[in-house]
Design an enzyme around this catalytic site. Sequence first.
Site, PDB file in Angstrom:
ATOM      1  N   LYS A 175       0.881  -1.180   0.000  1.00 51.50           N
ATOM      2  CA  LYS A 175       0.000   0.000   0.000  1.00 51.50           C
ATOM      3  C   LYS A 175       0.915   1.225   0.000  1.00 51.50           C
ATOM      4  O   LYS A 175       1.400   1.666   1.032  1.00 51.50           O
ATOM      5  CB  LYS A 175      -0.870  -0.028   1.266  1.00 51.50           C
ATOM      6  CG  LYS A 175      -2.137   0.821   1.232  1.00 51.50           C
ATOM      7  CD  LYS A 175      -1.967   2.241   0.765  1.00 51.50           C
ATOM      8  CE  LYS A 175      -2.060   3.262   1.876  1.00 51.50           C
ATOM      9  NZ  LYS A 175      -1.812   4.634   1.362  1.00 51.50           N
ATOM     10  N   GLY A 228       6.322   5.992   8.338  1.00 54.76           N
ATOM     11  CA  GLY A 228       5.464   7.170   8.280  1.00 54.76           C
ATOM     12  C   GLY A 228       5.541   7.926   9.594  1.00 54.76           C
ATOM     13  O   GLY A 228       6.553   7.851  10.296  1.00 54.76           O
ATOM     14  N   SER A 229       4.466   8.616   9.927  1.00 54.29           N
ATOM     15  CA  SER A 229       4.512   9.486  11.099  1.00 54.29           C
ATOM     16  C   SER A 229       4.419   8.686  12.398  1.00 54.29           C
ATOM     17  O   SER A 229       3.875   7.578  12.435  1.00 54.29           O
ATOM     18  CB  SER A 229       3.360  10.491  11.048  1.00 54.29           C
ATOM     19  OG  SER A 229       2.144   9.826  11.335  1.00 54.29           O
ATOM     20  N   GLY A 233       1.969   5.609  13.360  1.00 55.23           N
ATOM     21  CA  GLY A 233       2.681   4.435  13.861  1.00 55.23           C
ATOM     22  C   GLY A 233       2.111   3.959  15.200  1.00 55.23           C
ATOM     23  O   GLY A 233       2.102   2.761  15.491  1.00 55.23           O
ATOM     24  N   GLU A 250       9.039   2.506  11.338  1.00 62.69           N
ATOM     25  CA  GLU A 250      10.082   3.487  11.049  1.00 62.69           C
ATOM     26  C   GLU A 250       9.388   4.838  11.009  1.00 62.69           C
ATOM     27  O   GLU A 250       8.597   5.094  10.099  1.00 62.69           O
ATOM     28  CB  GLU A 250      10.707   3.141   9.683  1.00 62.69           C
ATOM     29  CG  GLU A 250      12.060   3.702   9.479  1.00 62.69           C
ATOM     30  CD  GLU A 250      13.010   3.252  10.561  1.00 62.69           C
ATOM     31  OE1 GLU A 250      13.379   4.123  11.364  1.00 62.69           O
ATOM     32  OE2 GLU A 250      13.353   2.061  10.628  1.00 62.69           O
ATOM     33  N   CYS A 284      13.270  11.204   6.556  1.00 59.00           N
ATOM     34  CA  CYS A 284      13.289  10.852   7.983  1.00 59.00           C
ATOM     35  C   CYS A 284      14.641  11.224   8.554  1.00 59.00           C
ATOM     36  O   CYS A 284      14.775  11.527   9.736  1.00 59.00           O
ATOM     37  CB  CYS A 284      13.083   9.363   8.206  1.00 59.00           C
ATOM     38  SG  CYS A 284      11.897   8.630   7.124  1.00 59.00           S
ATOM     39  N   GLU A 385       9.050  17.310  14.685  1.00 57.88           N
ATOM     40  CA  GLU A 385       9.414  17.034  13.297  1.00 57.88           C
ATOM     41  C   GLU A 385       8.589  17.925  12.363  1.00 57.88           C
ATOM     42  O   GLU A 385       7.367  18.003  12.472  1.00 57.88           O
ATOM     43  CB  GLU A 385       9.154  15.569  12.955  1.00 57.88           C
ATOM     44  CG  GLU A 385       9.621  15.230  11.547  1.00 57.88           C
ATOM     45  CD  GLU A 385       9.541  13.746  11.218  1.00 57.88           C
ATOM     46  OE1 GLU A 385       8.472  13.157  11.431  1.00 57.88           O
ATOM     47  OE2 GLU A 385      10.552  13.191  10.738  1.00 57.88           O
TER      48      GLU A 385
HETATM   49  C1  UN1 Z   1      14.584   8.359   4.809  1.00 54.15           C
HETATM   50  O1  UN1 Z   1      15.179   9.292   5.319  1.00 54.15           O
HETATM   51  O2  UN1 Z   1      13.359   8.354   4.785  1.00 54.15           O
HETATM   52  O3  UN1 Z   1      20.166   7.785   4.254  1.00 54.15           O
HETATM   53  C2  UN1 Z   1      15.318   7.233   4.175  1.00 54.15           C
HETATM   54  C3  UN1 Z   1      19.381   8.259   3.445  1.00 54.15           C
HETATM   55  C4  UN1 Z   1      18.713   7.395   2.426  1.00 54.15           C
HETATM   56  C5  UN1 Z   1      17.499   6.743   3.003  1.00 54.15           C
HETATM   57  C6  UN1 Z   1      16.698   7.671   3.853  1.00 54.15           C
HETATM   58  N1  UN1 Z   1      19.627   6.436   1.882  1.00 54.15           N
HETATM   59  O4  UN1 Z   1      19.107   9.436   3.493  1.00 54.15           O
END
Ligand code: UN1
Length: 495
Positions: A175, A228-229, A233, A250, A284, A385
């Site tokens: 999804k 996601g957020s 989560g 994550e 992220c 964030e």
């Molecule tokens: C993410 O930040 O959502 O290290 C993933 C990185 C990428 C993966 C990031 N290779 O910024």
Amino acid sequence: MTTTFKNFIGGQWIAPATGEHFENRNPADRNDLIGLFPASGVADVHAAVASARRGFERWKRTPAPARGDVLRRVGDLLAARKEALADAMTREMGKPLAETRGDVQEGIDTAYYAATEGRRLFGHTVPSELANKWAMSMRRPIGVCGLITPFNFPLAIPTWKAFPALLCGNAVVLKPAEDVPHTATLLVEILLEAGLPPEVIQLVHGHGEVVGKALVEHPDVPVLSFTGSTETGRFVGETCGRMHKRLSLEMGGKNAQIVLDDANLDLALDGVLWGAFGTTGQRCTATSRLILQAGIHDAFVARLADRARALRLGDGRAAGTDVGPLVHEAARDKVERYVAIGHEQGATLVCGGQRAIGDVLDHGWFFQPTIFSGVTAGSRLEQEEIFGPVLSVIKVATVDEAFAVNNGVRYGLSSSVYTQDVNVAFRALQELDNGITYINAPTIGAEAHLPFGGVKETGNGHREGGWEVFEFYSETKVGYVDYSGSLQRAQIDNY
Ligand code: UN1
């Protein structure tokens, strides 16, 4: 002519049972309609899971090296179509082509890594405490994996989840985020072309509150992986906890780059520009805090502001663009809210702070790279964030203070320290509460063959990438074979 895209359920491309669709538009130019995608319903999810269960029965019996061969061909196809995939990705989520090419490369790396794992998937063989008894562990597939993926790495993150899940012998229901359904569609086409049996993969487009929720709540989906957020989560975690599901989360980050007085400042400058404004701050792992030691603070902020003002905003598909738009209007609204919060809390606006306008920029969700200095540790701007191009600068006196500020947030994904002092560098690796710490490199730049993830409210202890992810997507089974011909009682007969 508007293209209407489909789900992939039950081994075929099929319209959603709801009959409803949503628009996918280019965030750099809202007049550019990419297509209509299914706004699927609960019935579509149920059909996908039922089909995936059939796919699982077949796929789990396929030897792991043969499963790996499919993923190697997937890697070959991704490599052959790198440019087209990058273009489609930039068109639907905005980051510049150099970055979307990197996103595809991460998928290629993940495919080849998973392919070779098909010839490992190690268990252990250990001595038994009893004579003439064999003791070993092995890895078994689990079942249907529900994968819910974000917009910011439209290809890489689905591959991080799907490839190890498939290599381990599971079936997948994907999804993807509503903002990037086209990239997910292209990925599923490639999986099928590479020879993945149709019912092993299902693609269900739609909204998180409907499709994501139905997937999380489905009793026949024992494994969930969500990026996601932290708020969403929490819902996913509560549901999975109640239903005894295996879950990898994550979530958010509030990553800091620390620059100490002894740092190579040119290097640190390049690092923070890339970390804070790459992907328009929508990673992220984005750098959203810059912790500067007092000795270099003023000069560094001045140089940084000059460089940030010089970044070229624009369509990520146009040559020369450094920074693309935000992914949608709500993302830009959120950035604006945080700029207002920064002003209210008395931080000093160093540069940016406004929508970027004029010419082509008027057609997209652009926002100027923004820097606040004088941000107080503990303030909302420093703690929450934002997921946009907003960097908060915090001034500190000592290394200890820098480390304490880094650790003083509820998230713990990545951190970065610029120093020439090897002792401080190794202390940072030990003391910073993050899943990843970079020395003399920005907070972004994770590689596919190492574990990726964070501590505290960023995750729930699992990692993506590297060798650990194969443990998440498989169950440990232990086998004992007693060839002594007599009853041997463990823990009793030898003691
Ligand atoms: C993410 O930040 O959502 O290290 C993933 C990185 C990428 C993966 C990031 N290779 O910024």
